[in-house]
Design an enzyme around this catalytic site. Sequence first.
Site, short mmCIF file in Angstrom:
data_model
loop_
_atom_site.label_atom_id
_atom_site.label_comp_id
_atom_site.label_asym_id
_atom_site.label_seq_id
_atom_site.Cartn_x
_atom_site.Cartn_y
_atom_site.Cartn_z
CE LYS A 1 -12.63 -2.84 0.31
NZ LYS A 1 -13.53 -3.20 1.37
CE LYS B 1 -4.36 -1.59 1.65
NZ LYS B 1 -5.36 -1.66 2.69
CE LYS C 1 -5.98 -8.03 -2.40
NZ LYS C 1 -5.74 -7.54 -1.05
P1 TYM Z 1 -10.71 -5.69 3.78
O1 TYM Z 1 -11.73 -4.66 4.11
O2 TYM Z 1 -9.64 -5.33 2.82
O3 TYM Z 1 -11.40 -7.00 3.27
C1 TYM Z 1 -12.45 -7.61 4.02
C2 TYM Z 1 -12.36 -9.12 3.89
O4 TYM Z 1 -12.46 -9.51 2.51
C3 TYM Z 1 -11.37 -10.36 2.17
N1 TYM Z 1 -10.99 -10.12 0.77
C4 TYM Z 1 -10.82 -11.10 -0.12
N2 TYM Z 1 -10.96 -12.43 -0.02
C5 TYM Z 1 -10.72 -13.16 -1.15
N3 TYM Z 1 -10.36 -12.60 -2.33
C6 TYM Z 1 -10.21 -11.26 -2.47
N4 TYM Z 1 -9.87 -10.74 -3.64
C7 TYM Z 1 -10.45 -10.45 -1.34
N5 TYM Z 1 -10.41 -9.11 -1.12
C8 TYM Z 1 -10.74 -8.93 0.17
C9 TYM Z 1 -10.26 -9.93 3.11
O5 TYM Z 1 -9.27 -10.95 3.25
C10 TYM Z 1 -11.02 -9.69 4.39
O6 TYM Z 1 -11.26 -10.90 5.07
N6 TYM Z 1 -7.65 -5.59 7.75
C11 TYM Z 1 -8.91 -6.08 7.25
C12 TYM Z 1 -10.09 -5.64 8.07
C13 TYM Z 1 -9.98 -5.93 9.52
C14 TYM Z 1 -10.12 -7.19 10.14
C15 TYM Z 1 -9.98 -6.94 11.52
C16 TYM Z 1 -10.33 -8.47 9.65
C17 TYM Z 1 -9.77 -5.00 10.51
N7 TYM Z 1 -9.77 -5.62 11.71
C18 TYM Z 1 -10.04 -8.00 12.46
C19 TYM Z 1 -10.40 -9.52 10.57
C20 TYM Z 1 -10.25 -9.28 11.95
C21 TYM Z 1 -9.11 -5.57 5.83
O7 TYM Z 1 -8.55 -4.58 5.42
O8 TYM Z 1 -10.04 -6.25 5.12
#
Ligand code: TYM
Length: 338
Positions: free
Chosen positions: A203, A117, A200
């Site tokens: 968004k 990032k 990957k």
């Molecule tokens: P975020 O908001 O980027 O994504 C949310 C969830 O979606 C999954 N994900 C994917 N899974 C499969 N293929 C993809 N292309 C894909 N894109 C996104 C992510 O792996 C995630 O599970 N840091 C985290 C948010 C967070 C969190 C937490 C998660 C904050 N605190 C505590 C678990 C526990 C994040 O940025 O997810």
Amino acid sequence: MSDKKFTPRVFSGIKPSGGLQLGNYLGAIKRFVQMQDEMETVYCVVDLHAITVWQDPKELANGTREVAAGYLAAGLDPTKSILFNQSQVAAHAELGWIFNCVARMGWMNRMTQFKDKAGANAEKVSLGLYAYPSLMAADILLYHATHVPVGEDQKQHVELTRDIAAKFNHDFKTDFFPMTEPIIDGPATRVMNLRDGTKKMSKSGESDMERVNMTDDADTIVKKFKKAKTDPEPLPDTLEGLKDRPEARNLVDIYAALNDSTPDAVIGEYAGAGWGRFKPALADLAVSKLAPIADEMARLMDDPTEIDKVLKNGADRARAIADPVLAQTYDIVGFLRS
Ligand code: TYM
């Protein structure tokens, strides 16, 4: 190692920045919904994490509601699961600070998501983006969560959560925090970009054609799968045959995940099929699963006060778990409370 037993509890979260895409649905939300019948579940819209990069204040509240609508439309039941937005539970930020003082700089320096990032811009990104994984550890450990369902890209962060818990427990000679397990399973733990199967799906990608959004209508979903990049070969008879064919493998995995099936079963059914047969079948399947969710999201978004009520109620329930855990953490650390 302590043998203290923790009640099984799930925690996971999604950032309200830029809308939800198919990877969020298949890699996260769909599995969150399944887990709500297996154990206690706590799901969060992580708005504190969202502001690690600039968010327009006018859009953030709506983005938060939209993620909540995505959870609910996909089948999350707020009477079974706790559903709330992170900033309504102050204990996240408070425990996050303590973990900033537990985590080591060297650990943070190894985080691949930060490197991706920040890119060449590491001097200019926010301090929050760097400290992000220790806030994520706070999210999880505030609920003594034992299981964290996430996509593959979050694995390193959940492992860091274990390191933070272990160091806290060691430094303060306690067994207060559990060793959380990442739950990364199923065919869609890493849904790839529809135009480049080595990247990957996200968004933030440049072109909307790279991803399927959870708000896309049926025509758009069909168009995106029709235009998805593939190779000239038909589907092979074994999964082995998809090695080095990332775009083909991705579409097979998406089909399997949408259909609650396995990539092996999909190959079994479509062995030898050309894209002219497979892509329309995939598009039909995606429309049948995703369009009703998009419709329900739109319906929910028409009534923001209802969503806000669900989040407030969830925040009250979340605080009932989080506040005592924070209070005990303060005692362990030695903070004076009067
Ligand atoms: P975020 O908001 O980027 O994504 C949310 C969830 O979606 C999954 N994900 C994917 N899974 C499969 N293929 C993809 N292309 C894909 N894109 C996104 C992510 O792996 C995630 O599970 N840091 C985290 C948010 C967070 C969190 C937490 C998660 C904050 N605190 C505590 C678990 C526990 C994040 O940025 O997810």
